[in-house]
Design a protein around this motif. Structure first.
Motif, mmCIF file in Angstrom:
data_model
loop_
_atom_site.group_PDB
_atom_site.id
_atom_site.type_symbol
_atom_site.label_atom_id
_atom_site.label_comp_id
_atom_site.label_asym_id
_atom_site.label_seq_id
_atom_site.Cartn_x
_atom_site.Cartn_y
_atom_site.Cartn_z
ATOM 1 N N ASP A 13 0.812 -1.208 0.000
ATOM 2 C CA ASP A 13 0.000 0.000 0.000
ATOM 3 C C ASP A 13 0.852 1.268 0.000
ATOM 4 O O ASP A 13 0.322 2.367 -0.028
ATOM 5 N N LEU A 15 3.565 4.052 -1.515
ATOM 6 C CA LEU A 15 3.966 4.583 -2.814
ATOM 7 C C LEU A 15 5.448 4.313 -3.036
ATOM 8 O O LEU A 15 6.251 4.416 -2.111
ATOM 9 N N HIS A 138 -2.941 2.802 -6.899
ATOM 10 C CA HIS A 138 -2.166 3.853 -6.233
ATOM 11 C C HIS A 138 -2.039 5.119 -7.086
ATOM 12 O O HIS A 138 -1.430 6.088 -6.654
ATOM 13 N N ARG A 141 -3.232 8.706 -5.729
ATOM 14 C CA ARG A 141 -2.355 9.228 -4.668
ATOM 15 C C ARG A 141 -1.000 9.654 -5.227
ATOM 16 O O ARG A 141 -0.430 10.657 -4.801
ATOM 17 N N GLY A 144 -1.424 12.957 -6.922
ATOM 18 C CA GLY A 144 -1.578 13.997 -5.922
ATOM 19 C C GLY A 144 -0.266 14.379 -5.266
ATOM 20 O O GLY A 144 -0.003 15.550 -5.011
ATOM 21 N N THR A 145 0.588 13.378 -4.993
ATOM 22 C CA THR A 145 1.902 13.648 -4.405
ATOM 23 C C THR A 145 2.758 14.482 -5.347
ATOM 24 O O THR A 145 3.423 15.450 -4.932
ATOM 25 N N ARG A 275 -4.057 15.054 -1.237
ATOM 26 C CA ARG A 275 -3.950 13.677 -0.758
ATOM 27 C C ARG A 275 -5.316 13.040 -0.539
ATOM 28 O O ARG A 275 -5.551 11.918 -1.004
ATOM 29 N N GLY A 278 -6.626 12.178 -3.880
ATOM 30 C CA GLY A 278 -6.002 10.988 -4.434
ATOM 31 C C GLY A 278 -6.581 9.712 -3.850
ATOM 32 O O GLY A 278 -6.814 8.723 -4.567
ATOM 33 N N LEU A 279 -6.833 9.709 -2.539
ATOM 34 C CA LEU A 279 -7.460 8.550 -1.900
ATOM 35 C C LEU A 279 -8.863 8.319 -2.444
ATOM 36 O O LEU A 279 -9.271 7.175 -2.687
ATOM 37 N N ASP A 282 -8.605 6.756 -5.906
ATOM 38 C CA ASP A 282 -8.174 5.356 -5.876
ATOM 39 C C ASP A 282 -9.227 4.429 -5.281
ATOM 40 O O ASP A 282 -9.388 3.295 -5.742
ATOM 41 N N THR A 329 -6.206 15.012 -10.456
ATOM 42 C CA THR A 329 -5.718 13.658 -10.185
ATOM 43 C C THR A 329 -6.462 12.592 -10.982
ATOM 44 O O THR A 329 -5.844 11.694 -11.545
#
Length: 409
Positions: A13, A15, A138, A141, A144-145, A275, A278-279, A282, A329
């Motif tokens: 899980d 990155l 993933h 996320r 987004g990072t 973030r 992104g979650l 996903d 994203t």
């Protein structure tokens, strides 16, 4: 008393390290870009040119990005993402240093345009490497990072640029070159290979046959991603950036400093929201994220046109920032889902959609603002966001994927 250790996140899980390295690189690139942008119009005007010539210097960068993006995809497929990314960053670094040494307007224009070539190489290769580095579960996320690094750099850059401009109008260009060289060094030293991964992030993805671009263009998911990216480029980089300063001064009758404050606050909100967005992308899915982002973003753009005061404007821009965190994203993750490891050309076309919106938005919206009124120019962004929501609604429905499985949502 021995305190129990906190449970660690499962390895599958997490990155990959490359995602965080790309985030650091995007920060360095964005800091330098933010340093240069505020002083570039002033520097251009120092050569005794008019507003038209000043505008050409600013737009030349985006135009060259658009023109050269189709060449970047095949170049990535042939040479690899890390090579193209590093070369692109170094081209922009050389361009920035040359701009700082420019002695004529013509030199400044040529050097600025050359930087657009390197920028397209960097942005497309970075997104392609990001797509290849993570599994479907993933990808939101990871995007987004990467964008968080860029946003933090964008917020930091203008403040640094103001300090450097007080020393010399040419100093920001050399600072930009230095930050880009640092970014290239980070990429060369810290980025790993370009091995594509599957959902378990441990075994290499099997080789996939190359697909023609027409097959991507016929895919409703890719069409929706392009529509969202075009609308986002039009609204965020075109309408918001070009018209909001005018709205603040001429409609709300406030000092120009309030424009920077409003956009800065909205940028902080967007950075914080990336973030969670992104979650959401996903775990809930690309399709609902794109629909919600487009509808909320369109409503926020319409509300901007009719805000009664500066505080309402700040509030609406913060709502728009939340929508953009989803629109930034989910479409990129969607492109990764359908493109797979051989994603250079699809990502390049995806990037071109935002560049086209960024170029056309200020021009057409400016014409509408002059002839009809500035409020109606914001309506164009609402209409495009609405079309993006309709395109997203045409995407096939999928149930949220189990993180341990590879599923396109």
């Amino acid at each position: 008393m021995i305190r129990p250790a906190l449970p660690r996140r499962p390895r599958a899980d997490r990155l990959p390290a490359d995602v965080y390295v790309l985030g650091v690189i995007s920060f360095f690139v964005a800091v330098g870009f933010g340093v240069v942008i505020p002083v570039l119009p002033v520097f251009a005007r120092s050569f005794g040119v008019g507003q038209l010539e000043t505008g050409l210097v600013i737009s030349a960068f985006a135009v060259m990005r658009l023109v050269t993006s189709p060449l970047t995809g095949p170049l990535i497929d042939r040479s690899g993402e890390r090579v193209v990314l590093t070369l692109g960053i170094l081209i922009v670094a050389a361009s920035s240093a040359a701009m700082g040494l420019a002695h004529t307007y013509g030199q400044l224009l040529v050097f600025r345009a050359a930087g657009g070539i390197g920028s397209s190489m960097f942005s497309v290769s970075a997104m392609t490497l990001l797509i290849r580095s993570v599994p479907d579960s993933h990808r939101g996320r990871a995007t987004g990072t990467f964008q968080t690094g860029f946003l933090i750099g964008n917020m930091t850059g203008p403040a640094v640029g103001g300090l450097l401009a007080a020393v010399s109008i040419r100093a920001p260009f050399f600072f930009y070159a230095i930050t880009l060289v640092a970014a290239a060094a980070v990429g060369l030293v810290r980025l790993g290979g370009t091995r594509a991964v599957t959902a378990d992030a441990e075994r290499p993805a099997p080789a996939q046959p190359a697909r023609r671009l027409r097959s991507f263009l016929a895919d409703s998911r890719y069409q929706a991603a392009l529509a969202c990216n075009f609308a986002n480029g039009w609204a965020s980089y075109g309408i918001r950036s070009s018209l909001t300063p005018v709205l603040v001064v001429e409609v709300l009758h406030r000092d120009p400093v309030w424009t920077g404050l409003a956009i800065a606050i909205a940028s902080v909100v967007q950075t914080i929201a990336l973030r969670p967005a992104g979650l959401f992308v996903d775990r809930v899915g690309r399709r609902p994220a794109m629909i919600i982002g487009s509808l909320v973003g369109g409503a926020a753009m319409l509300a901007v046109a009719f805000v009664p005061d500066i505080w309402s404007l700040i509030g609406v821009l913060c709502v728009y920032a939340l929508a953009v965190s989803l629109m930034g994203t989910a479409p990129a993750a969607t492109v990764g889902d359908i493109a797979g490891p051989r994603s250079g050309t699809p990502v390049a076309v995806f990037s071109m959609a935002a560049d086209t919106g960024q170029i056309l938005g200020p021009i057409l919206a400016g014409i509408i603002a002059d002839r009809v009124g500035i409020r109606y120019a914001y309506v164009t962004a609402t209409l495009l966001m609405g079309l993006a929501a309709l395109a997203s609604a045409r995407m096939p429905r999928r149930t949220p994927a189990d993180p341990a499985k590879e599923t396109v949502r």
